[in-house]
Motif scaffolding. Sequence first.
Motif, PDB file in Angstrom:
ATOM      1  N   UNK A  87       0.782  -1.229   0.000  1.00  0.00           N
ATOM      2  CA  UNK A  87       0.000   0.000   0.000  1.00  0.00           C
ATOM      3  C   UNK A  87       0.816   1.282   0.000  1.00  0.00           C
ATOM      4  N   UNK A  88       2.134   1.166  -0.112  1.00  0.00           N
ATOM      5  CA  UNK A  88       3.010   2.343  -0.053  1.00  0.00           C
ATOM      6  C   UNK A  88       3.758   2.484  -1.382  1.00  0.00           C
ATOM      7  N   UNK A  89       3.840   3.715  -1.872  1.00  0.00           N
ATOM      8  CA  UNK A  89       4.579   4.009  -3.103  1.00  0.00           C
ATOM      9  C   UNK A  89       5.572   5.126  -2.844  1.00  0.00           C
ATOM     10  N   UNK A  90       6.569   5.168  -3.690  1.00  0.00           N
ATOM     11  CA  UNK A  90       7.547   6.248  -3.678  1.00  0.00           C
ATOM     12  C   UNK A  90       7.359   7.058  -4.952  1.00  0.00           C
ATOM     13  N   UNK A  91       7.277   8.377  -4.807  1.00  0.00           N
ATOM     14  CA  UNK A  91       7.160   9.276  -5.958  1.00  0.00           C
ATOM     15  C   UNK A  91       8.524   9.896  -6.222  1.00  0.00           C
ATOM     16  N   UNK A  92       8.813  10.107  -7.479  1.00  0.00           N
ATOM     17  CA  UNK A  92      10.052  10.777  -7.859  1.00  0.00           C
ATOM     18  C   UNK A  92       9.809  11.669  -9.054  1.00  0.00           C
ATOM     19  N   UNK A  93      10.707  12.623  -9.249  1.00  0.00           N
ATOM     20  CA  UNK A  93      10.574  13.542 -10.365  1.00  0.00           C
ATOM     21  C   UNK A  93      11.896  14.241 -10.625  1.00  0.00           C
ATOM     22  N   UNK A  94      12.038  14.737 -11.826  1.00  0.00           N
ATOM     23  CA  UNK A  94      13.114  15.650 -12.197  1.00  0.00           C
ATOM     24  C   UNK A  94      12.629  16.499 -13.359  1.00  0.00           C
ATOM     25  N   UNK A  95      13.109  17.737 -13.404  1.00  0.00           N
ATOM     26  CA  UNK A  95      12.672  18.675 -14.435  1.00  0.00           C
ATOM     27  C   UNK A  95      13.846  19.465 -14.986  1.00  0.00           C
ATOM     28  N   UNK A 102       8.831  27.553 -12.142  1.00  0.00           N
ATOM     29  CA  UNK A 102       7.566  27.851 -12.839  1.00  0.00           C
ATOM     30  C   UNK A 102       6.397  27.014 -12.339  1.00  0.00           C
ATOM     31  N   UNK A 103       6.619  26.180 -11.330  1.00  0.00           N
ATOM     32  CA  UNK A 103       5.539  25.406 -10.737  1.00  0.00           C
ATOM     33  C   UNK A 103       5.204  24.108 -11.449  1.00  0.00           C
ATOM     34  N   UNK A 104       5.953  23.755 -12.503  1.00  0.00           N
ATOM     35  CA  UNK A 104       5.651  22.521 -13.232  1.00  0.00           C
ATOM     36  C   UNK A 104       5.853  21.285 -12.360  1.00  0.00           C
ATOM     37  N   UNK A 105       6.924  21.266 -11.566  1.00  0.00           N
ATOM     38  CA  UNK A 105       7.192  20.097 -10.725  1.00  0.00           C
ATOM     39  C   UNK A 105       6.079  19.908  -9.706  1.00  0.00           C
ATOM     40  N   UNK A 106       5.635  20.988  -9.077  1.00  0.00           N
ATOM     41  CA  UNK A 106       4.546  20.897  -8.103  1.00  0.00           C
ATOM     42  C   UNK A 106       3.266  20.414  -8.770  1.00  0.00           C
ATOM     43  N   UNK A 107       2.966  20.966  -9.934  1.00  0.00           N
ATOM     44  CA  UNK A 107       1.752  20.585 -10.665  1.00  0.00           C
ATOM     45  C   UNK A 107       1.774  19.104 -11.041  1.00  0.00           C
ATOM     46  N   UNK A 108       2.912  18.632 -11.531  1.00  0.00           N
ATOM     47  CA  UNK A 108       3.028  17.224 -11.915  1.00  0.00           C
ATOM     48  C   UNK A 108       2.992  16.310 -10.690  1.00  0.00           C
ATOM     49  N   UNK A 109       3.663  16.705  -9.619  1.00  0.00           N
ATOM     50  CA  UNK A 109       3.668  15.881  -8.408  1.00  0.00           C
ATOM     51  C   UNK A 109       2.271  15.795  -7.807  1.00  0.00           C
ATOM     52  N   UNK A 110       1.537  16.901  -7.774  1.00  0.00           N
ATOM     53  CA  UNK A 110       0.151  16.856  -7.281  1.00  0.00           C
ATOM     54  C   UNK A 110      -0.680  15.864  -8.097  1.00  0.00           C
ATOM     55  N   UNK A 111      -0.492  15.885  -9.414  1.00  0.00           N
ATOM     56  CA  UNK A 111      -1.284  14.993 -10.264  1.00  0.00           C
ATOM     57  C   UNK A 111      -0.908  13.535 -10.033  1.00  0.00           C
ATOM     58  N   UNK A 112       0.370  13.250  -9.856  1.00  0.00           N
ATOM     59  CA  UNK A 112       0.771  11.860  -9.630  1.00  0.00           C
ATOM     60  C   UNK A 112       0.324  11.401  -8.233  1.00  0.00           C
ATOM     61  N   UNK A 113       0.280  12.304  -7.264  1.00  0.00           N
ATOM     62  CA  UNK A 113      -0.264  11.955  -5.952  1.00  0.00           C
ATOM     63  C   UNK A 113      -1.753  11.650  -6.074  1.00  0.00           C
ATOM     64  N   UNK A 114      -2.486  12.503  -6.791  1.00  0.00           N
ATOM     65  CA  UNK A 114      -3.918  12.265  -7.002  1.00  0.00           C
ATOM     66  C   UNK A 114      -4.137  10.903  -7.649  1.00  0.00           C
ATOM     67  N   UNK A 115      -3.393  10.633  -8.706  1.00  0.00           N
ATOM     68  CA  UNK A 115      -3.509   9.363  -9.403  1.00  0.00           C
ATOM     69  C   UNK A 115      -3.188   8.198  -8.459  1.00  0.00           C
ATOM     70  N   UNK A 116      -2.115   8.318  -7.699  1.00  0.00           N
ATOM     71  CA  UNK A 116      -1.706   7.244  -6.794  1.00  0.00           C
ATOM     72  C   UNK A 116      -2.729   6.936  -5.722  1.00  0.00           C
ATOM     73  N   UNK A 117      -3.312   7.986  -5.161  1.00  0.00           N
ATOM     74  CA  UNK A 117      -4.305   7.775  -4.104  1.00  0.00           C
ATOM     75  C   UNK A 117      -5.682   7.424  -4.668  1.00  0.00           C
ATOM     76  N   UNK A 118      -6.145   8.169  -5.659  1.00  0.00           N
ATOM     77  CA  UNK A 118      -7.520   8.032  -6.118  1.00  0.00           C
ATOM     78  C   UNK A 118      -7.729   6.927  -7.150  1.00  0.00           C
ATOM     79  N   UNK A 119      -6.725   6.637  -7.956  1.00  0.00           N
ATOM     80  CA  UNK A 119      -6.891   5.636  -9.014  1.00  0.00           C
ATOM     81  C   UNK A 119      -6.238   4.316  -8.626  1.00  0.00           C
ATOM     82  N   UNK A 120      -4.959   4.367  -8.251  1.00  0.00           N
ATOM     83  CA  UNK A 120      -4.250   3.133  -7.901  1.00  0.00           C
ATOM     84  C   UNK A 120      -4.666   2.634  -6.525  1.00  0.00           C
ATOM     85  N   UNK A 121      -4.909   3.551  -5.590  1.00  0.00           N
ATOM     86  CA  UNK A 121      -5.365   3.156  -4.261  1.00  0.00           C
ATOM     87  C   UNK A 121      -4.270   2.976  -3.227  1.00  0.00           C
ATOM     88  N   UNK A 122      -3.139   3.658  -3.392  1.00  0.00           N
ATOM     89  CA  UNK A 122      -2.093   3.591  -2.369  1.00  0.00           C
ATOM     90  C   UNK A 122      -2.596   4.216  -1.072  1.00  0.00           C
TER      91      UNK A 122
END
Length: 182
Positions: A87-95, A102-122
């Motif tokens: 039930x645990x995942x690790x998120x990573x990113x680089x830009x 410019x906020x791209x990293x935050x925007x992408x990380x928020x979306x991957x968190x949403x996907x991880x919690x709401x779609x995958x179910x972590x």
Amino acid sequence: MKLETERLILKPPVAEDMDAIVAVANDPWIAEMTLVPHPYLQRDALAWIARAKEDWEKQNHGGLAVFTRTGMAFVGAVGLRATEDPGVASAGYWFSPAVWGRGFATEALREILRFGFEVVGFNRIEARHVMENPASGRVMEKAGLRHATPQDLPARDGDGMVPGIVRHLTASEWRELQFSPA
């Protein structure tokens, strides 16, 4: 598979993305602040593309190439990887340094968190950054990763450890957060 935000498109990388990935990932600043190898060669991009494809096919999550919605310019990468803890995942990113601040990293990380919690179910998602990269920690905080714990992280060259921070967020905490578009 494709995720979209206000300004970004996140999709699994494909072979046609290789040259753009190499051009961005080979920047020494990225290697300095992450575990991305340097120099970053075509074989590194092809290995990442293959690993992402396999992860998406087997687990329905993995690495994503990040493109601007306007112009489809490749600007970085973000992803989720399941840990050994259920039930645990690790998120990573680089830009690309060209888009830092410019906020791209935050925007992408928020979306991957949403996907991880709401779609995958972590149940919990964590992310790590080296102490030398406090900007990455601020990205994590803005994205909602609340808890920070000092932890030594493997050095990029595989030789020893470097001081770092592990941050995490639980699914219930995610549900409590309300974000306005970036």
